[in-house]
Scaffold this active site. Structure first.
Site, PDB file in Angstrom:
ATOM      1  N   PRO A 273     -13.172  -1.047 116.426  1.00 22.13           N
ATOM      2  CA  PRO A 273     -14.066  -1.834 116.856  1.00 22.13           C
ATOM      3  C   PRO A 273     -13.845  -3.371 116.777  1.00 22.13           C
ATOM      4  CG  PRO A 273     -15.399  -0.566 115.394  1.00 22.13           C
ATOM      5  CD  PRO A 273     -13.970  -0.120 115.441  1.00 22.13           C
TER       6      PRO A 273
ATOM      7  N   GLY B 159     -14.040  -6.910 115.867  1.00 25.57           N
ATOM      8  CA  GLY B 159     -15.132  -7.822 115.439  1.00 25.57           C
ATOM      9  C   GLY B 159     -16.376  -7.128 114.743  1.00 25.57           C
TER      10      GLY B 159
ATOM     11  N   GLY C  70     -16.119  -5.582 111.751  1.00 22.62           N
ATOM     12  CA  GLY C  70     -16.057  -5.428 110.241  1.00 22.62           C
ATOM     13  C   GLY C  70     -15.089  -4.385 109.674  1.00 22.62           C
TER      14      GLY C  70
ATOM     15  N   SER D 209      -8.783  -7.376 113.582  1.00 25.63           N
ATOM     16  CA  SER D 209      -7.910  -8.539 113.938  1.00 25.63           C
ATOM     17  C   SER D 209      -6.840  -8.475 112.977  1.00 25.63           C
ATOM     18  CB  SER D 209      -8.820  -9.812 113.763  1.00 25.63           C
ATOM     19  OG  SER D 209      -9.365 -10.033 112.529  1.00 25.63           O
TER      20      SER D 209
ATOM     21  N   ASP E   1      -8.030  -8.927 103.926  1.00 27.19           N
ATOM     22  CA  ASP E   1      -7.766  -8.088 105.098  1.00 27.19           C
ATOM     23  C   ASP E   1      -6.389  -7.868 105.389  1.00 27.19           C
ATOM     24  OD1 ASP E   1     -10.434  -8.755 105.251  1.00 27.19           O
ATOM     25  OD2 ASP E   1     -10.465  -8.733 107.214  1.00 27.19           O
TER      26      ASP E   1
HETATM   27  C1  MEV Z   1     -13.833 -10.497 106.832  1.00 23.88           C
HETATM   28  O1  MEV Z   1     -13.218  -9.305 107.212  1.00 23.88           O
HETATM   29  C2  MEV Z   1     -13.756 -10.654 105.453  1.00 23.88           C
HETATM   30  C3  MEV Z   1     -14.292 -12.160 104.932  1.00 23.88           C
HETATM   31  O2  MEV Z   1     -14.189 -12.398 103.750  1.00 23.88           O
HETATM   32  C4  MEV Z   1     -13.211 -13.309 105.566  1.00 23.88           C
HETATM   33  C5  MEV Z   1     -11.999 -13.347 104.998  1.00 23.88           C
HETATM   34  O3  MEV Z   1     -11.647 -12.656 103.929  1.00 23.88           O
HETATM   35  O4  MEV Z   1     -11.049 -13.795 105.495  1.00 23.88           O
HETATM   36  C6  MEV Z   1     -15.597 -12.413 105.610  1.00 23.88           C
END
Ligand code: MEV
Length: 328
Positions: A112, A114, A116, A120, A164
């Site tokens: 999905p 955005g 989590g 991306s 990520d």
């Molecule tokens: C987003 O998946 C993770 C965050 O820690 C941002 C990042 O690490 O770039 C919120």
């Protein structure tokens, strides 16, 4: 024509704090984004994208034209998705020296957008890998992860960690602290995901934590405390003690909530998982909406989540040992 895929990921510990130099431990999961790339005769970029949520819908736009996407999802999400693809192709042009190359890009994602789960990062990694190979260049995994990180860094306006992108390029469980990125051993974890059907805006959520941290020492201390949880969690991962891992995930969620990145539906899913007997549960990724991850070897959490108002989908996630996959 070339095709690559990359997995999604969940954070066992450490999102947000990792942006400020604390360690984080994400691990890749078997939900993939697949990107097919074909070189064009001209210098245009056209992206066709399907299944960007678990419900599935179609997004079609010309990355370098004025065409408006014809979709029923928020424009900010589409702008974010297209931003990552445009950024990925910029990296490809730079690394191959083919500054004016154009591509047709087709994305099929089970992750999905955005939510989590690293959508991306997965799209960016798979797009860079497929497009460089289309031009006859195969990048080493570290270079691929670095190029994908630079894409995220630019799209998120300088507020991104390597966590990520390194995780989805490499696969398995990883530990990231600043630019020190490495794979780590993890036991077979009984991961259950709950998804509220929504999404958070990573850029503004990261900026919100940054502002809080600048303003209040106790918020900066909270970010450091998340780092302490990660350091403790790493040694617990070696013992495989699920009860203690779960407890640490619960504390990590509490601190993320204190930093303002949880939401009513994320909290509802976290509590449903805990009430169902999960060892622990927390939001994963940037927050604001999207997914939680719980630890439960039984069916109870998945069943409870399916009956939780606000939870649109619940599923078990397997660890993805393999990161980027070269399919064609
Ligand atoms: C987003 O998946 C993770 C965050 O820690 C941002 C990042 O690490 O770039 C919120």
């Amino acid at each position: 024509m070339t095709r690559s895929s990359a997995p999604g990921k969940v954070y066992l510990f450490g999102e947000h704090a990792v942006v400020y130099g604390e360690p984080a431990v994400p691990c890749a999961i078997e939900r993939r984004a697949e990107v097919e790339v074909e070189r064009r005769e001209d210098d245009k970029l056209r992206v066709h994208s399907e299944d960007l949520t678990l419900d599935g819908f179609t997004v079609e736009y010309g990355g370098q034209s004025d065409e408006r996407p014809d979709v029923d999802v928020s424009e900010s999400l589409i702008a974010a998705a297209t931003g990552y693809v445009d950024g990925a192709i910029d990296q490809v042009r730079e690394v191959t020296g083919e500054e004016s190359v154009g591509f047709d890009v087709t994305i099929e994602s089970e992750i999905p957008l955005g939510g989590g789960l690293g959508s991306s990062a997965a799209v960016t990694v798979a797009a860079i890998d497929a497009a460089t190979r289309e031009l006859g260049v195969t990048l080493e995994t570290d270079e691929l992860a670095e190029r994908a990180f630079r894409t995220e860094y630019e799209v998120q306006e300088g507020q991104a960690s390597r966590a990520d992108t390194f995780c989805v390029a490499t696969g398995g469980a990883v530990r990231v602290e600043g630019d020190d990125c490495r794979s780590i051993e993890a036991p077979d974890l009984p991961l259950v995901i709950g998804f509220d059907g929504g999404a958070g805006e990573t850029g503004s959520l990261v900026a919100g934590v940054g502002a809080l941290r600048e303003r209040y020492d106790f918020a900066a201390d909270t970010v450091e405390a998340i780092g302490d949880i990660v350091r403790t969690g790493e040694s617990v991962l070696e013992t495989g003690d699920l009860a203690e891992l779960g407890q640490l995930m619960n504390v990590n969620h509490g601190l993320l909530s204190a930093l303002g990145v949880s939401s009513r539906s994320l909290d509802a899913m976290v509590w449903a998982a805990r009430d169902a007997g999960a060892y622990g549960a927390k939001l994963t990724g940037a927050g604001g909406g999207g997914c939680i991850v719980a630890l439960d070897p039984t069916e109870a959490t998945e069943t409870a989540l399916k009956f939780t108002p606000g939870c649109e989908e619940a599923f078990r996630a397997e660890l993805a040992e393999e990161g980027v996959k070269r399919l064609e």
